[in-house]
Design a protein around this motif. Structure first.
Motif, PDB file in Angstrom:
ATOM      1  N   ILE A 187      -6.629   5.331   1.024  1.00  0.00           N
ATOM      2  CA  ILE A 187      -6.307   3.900   1.066  1.00  0.00           C
ATOM      3  C   ILE A 187      -5.135   3.641   2.004  1.00  0.00           C
ATOM      4  O   ILE A 187      -5.158   2.689   2.802  1.00  0.00           O
ATOM      5  N   THR A 232      -3.632   0.522   5.807  1.00  0.00           N
ATOM      6  CA  THR A 232      -2.331   0.221   6.434  1.00  0.00           C
ATOM      7  C   THR A 232      -2.279   0.547   7.915  1.00  0.00           C
ATOM      8  O   THR A 232      -1.667  -0.179   8.697  1.00  0.00           O
ATOM      9  N   GLY A 234       1.865  -4.423  -5.718  1.00  0.00           N
ATOM     10  CA  GLY A 234       1.052  -3.233  -5.464  1.00  0.00           C
ATOM     11  C   GLY A 234       1.014  -2.314  -6.667  1.00  0.00           C
ATOM     12  O   GLY A 234      -0.035  -1.734  -6.988  1.00  0.00           O
ATOM     13  N   ILE A 281       0.824  -1.215   0.000  1.00  0.00           N
ATOM     14  CA  ILE A 281       0.000   0.000   0.000  1.00  0.00           C
ATOM     15  C   ILE A 281       0.863   1.273   0.000  1.00  0.00           C
ATOM     16  O   ILE A 281       1.099   1.846  -1.071  1.00  0.00           O
TER      17      ILE A 281
END
Length: 426
Positions: free
Chosen positions: A183, A188, A154, A28
């Motif tokens: 996000i 995370t 990712g 991420i």
């Protein structure tokens, strides 16, 4: 009680959640900040009406900020709760990406580059190697490779998503940055804040693979053994590993110019130019798969992992250089080059661990990584200058081979010196 210290053999171990947290960190924030940066270069430059170089300067600033931040991050990671350090880094990255969606001038991105460098340095360089090193006594290489593979995965996942958001309109890039920032925070932060722990004793267990599964499981875990950072940085092995980190990063950046290499055949062999994007994807596939394979090989032999990664890169360069007209071999060459690309974030930390031990690993690795970050700062400009020379792509491949050969020599030297170093307990 001893039972509270023991994880049953074959059962679930909290270290697996640490690995999941490592995957979340690389997939991420690391991927969105680093692997997906390129999709914004053209739309943002066009929106502000500036040359791409003016906008992409923020990315060079980001790399410089990471280089400066690494020793600071290493000290913080070794002295403070990893949850606090990594959560702060995630918050910095997430809020900065959100702020970028509201920027009205290019100079503001330069400030963002500083902030992203501060936030990303501990996430991309320190989080995974430090946590896996602390939490695992076996399969260390495999778990590091698995986690680091997700920087590429990712990119594969989020580049198309980001591109679709950008294409929504002339200011779609704002939506892209906004969504990416959200996000980062939503996905995370729960991992870094609630799952990450600095060491197994924080959860009342021993490291994965430690001797707790034996009859002596009730005994305390063996102390970490290695060389102190102060002593390590005075050794020839340290400078050899810094040279390895610098050159392997410079060599990795050749990947960015493979599409340009393919495009150079547009007049002579147009079918090669037509597959430039596929060649880049083949290299990305190689680095993702290579990270997992190299990690597993390193669990058996660090020198063997280095030989596999660099050897694959050498074969890949030869195939791309001498047999580009055979498109299938061009793809194979790019895929194999991905293995040496993977050495940057997998082989380097494992070389440091094997050479100096785990006692002061985070502090030592953070300083070695500074050389790699410096390589990232200068590499793109250097290779761009090289390919503009007469016969530039041939020169690029020759220098790539030289870089890889020197990396192997540096690595072998460091490993040899590491065997001679006196390693002590914490």
């Amino acid at each position: 009680m001893a039972s509270e210290q023991v994880q049953k053999k074959g059962g679930f171990h909290y270290a697996f959640l640490i690995v999941a947290a490592g995957i979340a960190i690389t997939c991420i924030p690391c991927a969105l900040v680093l692997s997906c940066a390129g999709i914004y270069f053209t739309p943002v430059s066009n929106y502000f009406g500036v040359p791409k170089a003016s906008f992409t300067l923020y990315f060079s600033i980001l790399n410089l900020a990471m280089m400066i931040m690494l020793p600071i991050g290493g000290k913080l990671m070794s002295k403070m709760d990893a949850r606090a350090v990594l959560s702060a880094a995630v918050i910095i990255d997430g809020l900065t990406l959100i702020a970028m969606s509201f920027f009205t001038a290019v100079w503001q991105f330069y400030i963002a580059g500083v902030l992203l460098g501060i936030g990303t340095a501990p996430l991309i360089y320190l989080a995974v190697p430090s946590l896996i090193n602390a939490w695992c006594k076996r399969k260390v290489g495999f778990f590091i490779g698995l986690c680091m593979a997700f920087t590429g995965i990712g990119g594969v996942i989020f580049n198309p998503i980001g591109t679709a958001l950008i294409n929504m309109g002339p200011e779609g890039w704002r939506t892209g940055y906004l969504v990416f920032g959200i996000i980062v925070l939503v996905v995370t932060l729960p991992f870094t804040a609630f799952i990450v722990r600095s060491k197994p004793s924080d959860k009342g267990v021993q490291a994965y693979g430690a001797d707790e599964v034996s009859a002596d499981a009730g005994k305390p875990a063996a102390p970490e053994v290695g060389v102190s950072a102060d002593k390590a940085m005075k050794t020839a092995a340290f400078f050899a590993l810094a040279g390895f980190s610098f050159l392997i990063t410079v060599n990795q950046t050749v990947y960015q110019f493979l599409p340009s290499y393919c495009a150079s055949f547009s007049n002579s062999v147009p079918e090669i130019a037509a597959v430039s994007g596929v060649v880049a994807s083949a290299c990305m596939a190689g680095q993702a798969i290579g990270k997992v394979i190299l990690g597993a090989v390193n669990d058996k032999s660090c020198k063997g992992g280095m030989a596999l990664g660099i050897g694959s890169g050498l074969v890949g360069v030869v195939l791309m250089w001498f047999l580009p007209s055979v498109v299938a071999l061009l793809f194979v060459g790019a895929f194999l080059f991905g293995f040496v690309y993977a050495c940057t974030t997998v082989q380097t930390p494992l070389l440091v661990r094997t050479t100096f031990g785990s006692r002061d690993y985070t502090n030592i690795y953070s300083r070695v990584s500074m050389a790699g970050t410096l390589g990232g700062v200068v590499a793109s400009t250097f290779w761009a200058w090289v390919i503009d020379l007469p016969g530039g792509f041939s020169i690029m491949f020759v220098l790539s081979i030289v870089c890889m050969a020197l990396c192997f020599l540096f690595g072998v030297f460091a490993l040899g010196q590491g065997k001679k170093l006196e390693k002590t307990e914490n």
